[in-house]
Design a protein around this motif. Sequence first.
Motif, short mmCIF file in Angstrom:
data_model
loop_
_atom_site.label_atom_id
_atom_site.label_comp_id
_atom_site.label_asym_id
_atom_site.label_seq_id
_atom_site.Cartn_x
_atom_site.Cartn_y
_atom_site.Cartn_z
N ARG A 95 0.71 -1.10 -0.27
CA ARG A 95 0.27 -0.49 0.17
C ARG A 95 0.85 0.53 0.66
O ARG A 95 1.47 1.12 0.86
N TYR B 256 -4.36 -9.67 -3.67
CA TYR B 256 -4.79 -9.19 -2.83
C TYR B 256 -5.64 -9.70 -1.58
O TYR B 256 -4.81 -11.09 -0.65
N ASN C 123 -4.03 -12.92 1.18
CA ASN C 123 -4.60 -12.71 2.48
C ASN C 123 -5.21 -14.01 3.00
O ASN C 123 -6.14 -14.32 3.98
N TRP D 220 -1.49 -14.88 4.16
CA TRP D 220 -1.50 -14.90 5.49
C TRP D 220 -1.72 -16.30 6.97
O TRP D 220 -1.31 -16.37 7.92
N ASP E 278 7.35 -6.89 3.39
CA ASP E 278 6.42 -7.57 3.75
C ASP E 278 5.86 -8.84 2.60
O ASP E 278 5.89 -9.33 1.88
N TYR E 279 4.39 -10.16 3.30
CA TYR E 279 4.80 -11.31 2.36
C TYR E 279 3.53 -10.65 1.01
O TYR E 279 3.92 -12.31 0.52
N GLN E 280 3.06 -9.87 1.03
CA GLN E 280 2.64 -9.70 0.21
C GLN E 280 3.61 -9.33 -1.27
O GLN E 280 3.06 -9.48 -2.65
N HIS F 109 7.04 -8.62 7.58
CA HIS F 109 6.32 -7.44 9.10
C HIS F 109 5.48 -8.74 10.14
O HIS F 109 5.67 -8.50 11.12
N ILE F 110 5.38 -10.09 9.35
CA ILE F 110 4.67 -11.24 9.66
C ILE F 110 5.21 -12.36 9.92
O ILE F 110 6.63 -12.13 10.10
N ARG G 77 -7.36 -5.02 15.00
CA ARG G 77 -8.18 -5.64 13.44
C ARG G 77 -8.89 -6.35 13.66
O ARG G 77 -8.07 -7.35 14.21
N ARG H 137 -10.16 -6.29 5.53
CA ARG H 137 -10.00 -7.51 5.00
C ARG H 137 -11.67 -8.15 4.38
O ARG H 137 -12.14 -9.47 4.49
C1 G6P Z 1 -0.48 -6.07 8.68
C2 G6P Z 1 0.14 -6.24 7.13
C3 G6P Z 1 0.66 -5.51 6.78
C4 G6P Z 1 -0.92 -4.32 6.15
C5 G6P Z 1 -1.76 -4.02 7.49
C6 G6P Z 1 -3.32 -4.04 7.08
O1 G6P Z 1 -0.20 -5.41 9.41
O2 G6P Z 1 1.58 -6.79 7.78
O3 G6P Z 1 1.48 -5.47 5.62
O4 G6P Z 1 -0.67 -3.58 5.79
O5 G6P Z 1 -1.65 -5.69 7.90
O6 G6P Z 1 -3.44 -4.86 6.42
P1 G6P Z 1 -4.86 -4.59 4.66
O7 G6P Z 1 -5.05 -5.98 4.16
O8 G6P Z 1 -5.34 -3.30 5.35
O9 G6P Z 1 -3.09 -3.79 3.77
#
Ligand code: G6P
Length: 473
Positions: A13, A85, A90, A94, A139-141, A163-164, A278, A316
């Motif tokens: 993002r 995405y 996810n 994820w 990050d994982y994406q 980050h995860i 979240r 999400r």
């Molecule tokens: C986690 C992930 C981030 C992600 C965030 C929000 O912290 O490590 O990469 O941006 O969640 O999730 P989203 O799917 O809304 O970007």
Amino acid sequence: MSGSHEFVVVANRLPVDVQVSSKGKVSWDRSPGGLVTALHPVMQSQDGAWVGWSGRADTELDAFEADGMHLVPVPLSKAEVANYYEGFSNATLWPLYHDVIVNPVYHRTWWNSYLEVNRRFSEAAAGAAAQGATVWVHDYQLQLVPQMLRRLRPDVRIGFFNHIPFPPVELFGQLTWRKQVVEGLLGADLIGFQRTGDAANFLRAVRRFTDFTPRGQSVTIGQHWTRPERHVRVGTFPISIDSTQVDELARSEKTAQRAAELRRELGEPDVLLLGVDRLDYTKGIRHRIKAFGELLAEKKVTVPTTALVQVASPSREQVEQYRNLRQEVEVMVGNINGDYSSWGRSAIYYMHHSYPQEEMVALYRAADVMLVTALRDGMNLVAKEYVAARHDLGGVLVLSEFAGAADELGQALLVNPHDIEGLKSAMMRAATMEPPERRRRMRALRKRVLSGDVQSWARKFLTALAADRNPHE
Ligand code: G6P
């Protein structure tokens, strides 16, 4: 293919919320988030560019300047949002990377979309980076970007930060494309993880699923891809928050007033418990609510002297597992409130919203007990924010041992959130803790949280990345 930026961040993002008017005019608001806070100074001093998705499907935007940063939007079609995405990122990676708390879903079409979108991000990064620039992928994406980018631009320095969590090989091995993912990451010069356990899991995955053999914290890539050989370093860089900013905000008179007002609005409970997440199944929200419901049933706590505020920010929402979770949480909250609330006073105040940071910090200041009960979490920054907001040394942090933050915050009340009885005991202990113990624990936690912030985290990573020169160059 090269651009003019000495420093390029690549993340799924962009760090802004983009609005496009019916006449096609683009406007944006800076979106809050640790990463942009950390990188903003580096971006400004090094003429940085940020490559990322605007968050809107089927929207082609030109690169634009925002807040002193050069932003390069990567477009995603509706199908890519669904497949890359919501799907592969996810609903496959994820859950797989978070201990398969829900079942990962594997679809070849999703993988193909992940490949395609990672390629697009790599091309955008290659187009933005100057000769010899530093590119930091997040990050994982975007795990395939380091290798794809290296092929396009062997001259740039590439860092990657996950980050995860990175899962143990026994779980990671489920992924059909495990070799491609590990090799994708090995395109970087430096790969950073939150915890030493994540780095160890990754190194085991390298050994198990590729032809490379790690030696210590490093992997040598021979002549398969590039010449001369290259060393990929793997390290641990626990992320933090802008602790000074949270501390200052928490100390302000306005925050103190708002915190007092919140407590009044909630009926001046003796004990205010708080959860902020979240709305994600990794966060252990159901476990926490179950434990609270049982404490009410056993009359260990009562309404209105005790209240739980649960802020669950929408996340999400097109992904099935997230929709299911929302249903489950809302049914639980409804049942408990039906059984235990009284006129004008709820057992649980459940908010399915996001709030500005000022309001969150006021909530942290108002809450006697912060509940972080994640079943698995890369770090959990809420735990650190709560600590940074408690200069009064009030408040008790109940923290899951499965959150990365537990490695650093040993003075919290550590819990296994699967153990509901243990969780209940910790909640009671937190609610009734004597002030001297509370102060002692919070002082130790604050020392830790205020000693390193997200800016120093970024500096450490970038220093390691710069120092990590190939000895053959
Ligand atoms: C986690 C992930 C981030 C992600 C965030 C929000 O912290 O490590 O990469 O941006 O969640 O999730 P989203 O799917 O809304 O970007």
